[in-house]
Scaffold this motif. Sequence first.
Motif, PDB file in Angstrom:
ATOM      1  N   HIS A 148      -3.552   4.605  -2.374  1.00 45.31           N
ATOM      2  CA  HIS A 148      -4.375   5.589  -1.588  1.00 45.31           C
ATOM      3  C   HIS A 148      -4.998   6.955  -2.693  1.00 45.31           C
TER       4      HIS A 148
ATOM      5  N   LYS B  65       1.047  -1.153  -0.133  1.00 42.52           N
ATOM      6  CA  LYS B  65       0.225   0.310   0.034  1.00 42.52           C
ATOM      7  C   LYS B  65       0.494   1.488  -0.145  1.00 42.52           C
TER       8      LYS B  65
ATOM      9  N   ALA C  96      -7.224   3.007  -4.115  1.00 44.85           N
ATOM     10  CA  ALA C  96      -8.185   2.722  -2.969  1.00 44.85           C
ATOM     11  C   ALA C  96      -9.026   3.963  -2.887  1.00 44.85           C
TER      12      ALA C  96
HETATM   13 ZN    ZN Z   1      -6.550   3.983   2.346  1.00 44.17          ZN
END
Ligand code: ZN
Length: 271
Positions: free
Chosen positions: A145, A108, A179
């Motif tokens: 993200h 991530k 995301a």
């Molecule tokens: Zn996030």
Amino acid sequence: MPDRMVKASALDLIKRGRQDYADVERFSADPKAFLAFLDTIGVERAGLINYVAPAIIGLTPEVNDWNAKYCSAAPDRLIAFGGVHPGSVPDPAMEVDRIAKLGIRAIKIHPSHQALSPNDYRHGNGSLAAIYERAQANAMPVMIHTGTSIFPGARNLHAQPMLCDDVSIDYPNLVVILAHGGRPLWMNEAFFLVRRHKNMYMDISGIPPHKLMEYFPRIEDIADKVLWGTDWPSPGVTEMKVNVEKFNALAIEPAAKRKILYDNAARLFPR
Ligand SMILES: [Zn+2]
């Protein structure tokens, strides 16, 4: 996440208004307790999202070791996401290879908590290029993200989905997951990109189910590229099971719902 690593200002925001924080702590300390909880709410597998953001959130590369160990309790059910942050390790390329061996399944990147743009490799950030390159070589999806963050110090300039267009152009075999679908400001960008790039997906974590059709009225058009997620236990996300029930009540074709809740993730993360 290991909350002892999280800065007080961020932890305050996570805990604020939560009735179930004692449960969160209990699950954090014991994967068996978390698995038992997943059984009670009908969840077969979960992606556990961790990342490295020392300055803004406090998380260091140690989260990778922590999460890999945690998920090793049931690797068929718990999918470990980790992080590599340029500047936090001497050799980011080696770190990607290291965490892949540890059992981390995906990376991530949190641009607004890491204070970098997803396409910074085009402006001299060679470490970021190395991370994408090694993730692609290790067949690790990279989740980026997108959408706003209210954590203290978050730099939202970097959270626009369109900044990820370059990544899918330059790393065409890399699976990129946007995301949160750019919520609540940039959903059109996310929808466009997911349709444009063969290996780009998005998840709908952090989107209140009652907002989903307003945000993505044509979600059925991209049903093969959308992953379920809740973002639990992040601020504002109270109960995973309630979110699934609300999603299931939406006017979306049952076949599309099944892809979003199950098939797409099962395909991306084979056991
Ligand atoms: Zn996030």
